[in-house]
Design a protein around this motif. Structure first.
Motif, PDB file in Angstrom:
ATOM      1  N   ARG A 143       0.689  -1.118   0.008  1.00 47.15           N
ATOM      2  CA  ARG A 143      -0.238   0.014   0.059  1.00 47.15           C
ATOM      3  C   ARG A 143       0.747   1.248   0.036  1.00 47.15           C
ATOM      4  O   ARG A 143       2.108   1.057   0.424  1.00 47.15           O
ATOM      5  N   GLY A 173      -8.576   8.903 -10.588  1.00 46.07           N
ATOM      6  CA  GLY A 173      -8.897   7.875  -9.617  1.00 46.07           C
ATOM      7  C   GLY A 173      -9.019   8.141  -8.264  1.00 46.07           C
ATOM      8  O   GLY A 173      -7.960   8.929  -7.843  1.00 46.07           O
ATOM      9  N   GLU A 174      -9.971   7.883  -7.453  1.00 40.79           N
ATOM     10  CA  GLU A 174      -9.905   8.041  -6.208  1.00 40.79           C
ATOM     11  C   GLU A 174      -9.459   7.202  -5.365  1.00 40.79           C
ATOM     12  O   GLU A 174      -9.179   7.305  -3.864  1.00 40.79           O
ATOM     13  N   GLU A 175      -9.200   5.898  -5.857  1.00 40.22           N
ATOM     14  CA  GLU A 175      -8.673   4.752  -5.063  1.00 40.22           C
ATOM     15  C   GLU A 175      -7.199   4.950  -4.468  1.00 40.22           C
ATOM     16  O   GLU A 175      -6.510   5.501  -5.230  1.00 40.22           O
ATOM     17  N   SER A 184      -1.579   2.708 -10.274  1.00 37.40           N
ATOM     18  CA  SER A 184      -2.989   2.932  -9.839  1.00 37.40           C
ATOM     19  C   SER A 184      -3.405   1.727  -9.075  1.00 37.40           C
ATOM     20  O   SER A 184      -4.351   1.522  -8.183  1.00 37.40           O
ATOM     21  N   GLY A 185      -3.239   0.420  -9.523  1.00 38.66           N
ATOM     22  CA  GLY A 185      -3.713  -0.777  -9.077  1.00 38.66           C
ATOM     23  C   GLY A 185      -2.806  -1.986  -9.684  1.00 38.66           C
ATOM     24  O   GLY A 185      -2.148  -1.781 -10.827  1.00 38.66           O
TER      25      GLY A 185
END
Length: 318
Positions: free
Chosen positions: A50, A91-93, A112-113
């Motif tokens: 994270r 993006g808000e994640e 982003s992911g």
């Protein structure tokens, strides 16, 4: 998500990539964010974490370096990959961070992911065309079409080297190379920048150099020379004295290329040096298993040239 424990057998021309994505703003605020898919060799990934607490590094000049963070008592720089590629992240994640190690340097990249790990053949990886390369600061080394989408394989070495000049290829100008009487080297590397730099530096070390784009082209050239040797009753080492190969390359990787050379009775005496950012203590066994005569981590060109000379002279002495 930690690094995969799956160990690919060396020489099968396969690799595993971690697929991740970058969400970027479009030109219109009414349009949804565009999601681009990217990949990196699992062998370079230590772990995926994270977003950590980041401390600014005021001495760093490049704007894509967000700062550094402490991971188990190691200070690691964090690069915003979207910013490096010239994209506005959307993006808000909360973003994810891919922690990598290559060239004996640890660097983290904000994305982003992360999706998943894919096992693919290097034959499925196509070289980028000029248009694709121009969109990414020449940071894309391969293109994979998979499950209805396109995944771009990123040249993380180029990104890191551009921010750290100490990682650039270099040759010790103080070394006397007069002992090299013009030995011929065949080099295979899919990075145009690395290929030209390596060619120039080895020429300064008095080698005659032929450079090709990947392992497939190198193998085709070696087979051509082997056929010529069979017709003229001469060994392969009369035509080329050393093969220097990167590991990660579209169409055919360096491990598979080395295995083909060493499995062929007419070619196995040709010295093969794997020259790659993937040469680490944890991965060296793969090069050993395919019979590489030596494995050298970029950017040690001076050591590479010295070892090439030593291996050639050992064959000459037989």
């Amino acid at each position: 998500m930690s690094q995969t424990n799956i160990l690919l057998e060396a020489g099968t021309n396969e690799l595993e990539i971690v697929e991740f994505y970058l969400d970027e703003q479009t030109n219109s605020p009414d349009e949804p964010a565009y999601r681009g898919y990217y990949g990196v060799n699992v062998a370079k990934v230590l772990e995926i974490i994270r977003m950590p607490k980041v401390t600014e590094m005021p001495e760093v000049q490049h704007p894509s370096v967000l700062g550094a963070f402490n991971l188990r008592n190691q200070i690691i720089p964090l690069v915003d990959l979207s910013m490096w590629l010239g994209k506005d992240r959307a993006g808000e994640e909360p973003p994810k961070v891919v922690v990598t190690e290559f060239n004996n340097v640890t660097t983290a990249f904000q994305v982003s992911g992360v999706n998943r790990i894919h096992r693919i053949s290097w034959e499925e990886v196509e070289p980028p065309n000029k248009y694709v390369a121009s969109l990414s600061n020449n940071s894309i080394t391969g293109v994979v079409k998979m499950e209805g989408r396109i995944i771009f394989i990123l040249d993380l070495e180029r990104i890191v080297a551009s921010m750290n000049p100490d990682l650039a290829l270099k040759l010790d100008e103080a070394v006397d190379w007069d002992g090299n009487t013009g030995y011929r080297a065949l080099i295979a590397d899919d990075s145009g920048l690395i290929r030209e730099m390596l060619k120039d530096l080895l020429q300064k070390a008095k080698f005659e150099v032929e450079a090709v784009n990947n392992g497939r082209e190198a193998w085709d050239r070696i087979v051509e020379l082997k056929t010529r040797g069979e017709e003229e009753g001469r060994p392969i080492t009369d035509y080329v004295q050393v093969l220097v190969s990167d590991i990660e390359m579209p169409s055919m990787d360096g491990h598979n290329l080395c295995k083909r050379v060493k499995d062929d009775p007419a070619l196995r005496k040709l010295p093969v040096i794997l020259f790659s950012s993937l040469i680490t203590d944890k991965l060296r066994h793969k090069g050993d298993s395919v019979g590489a005569d030596d494995q050298i981590s970029k950017p040690e060109v001076t050591y590479l040239a010295r070892r090439a000379l030593a291996l050639i002279e050992a064959i000459d002495a037989e």
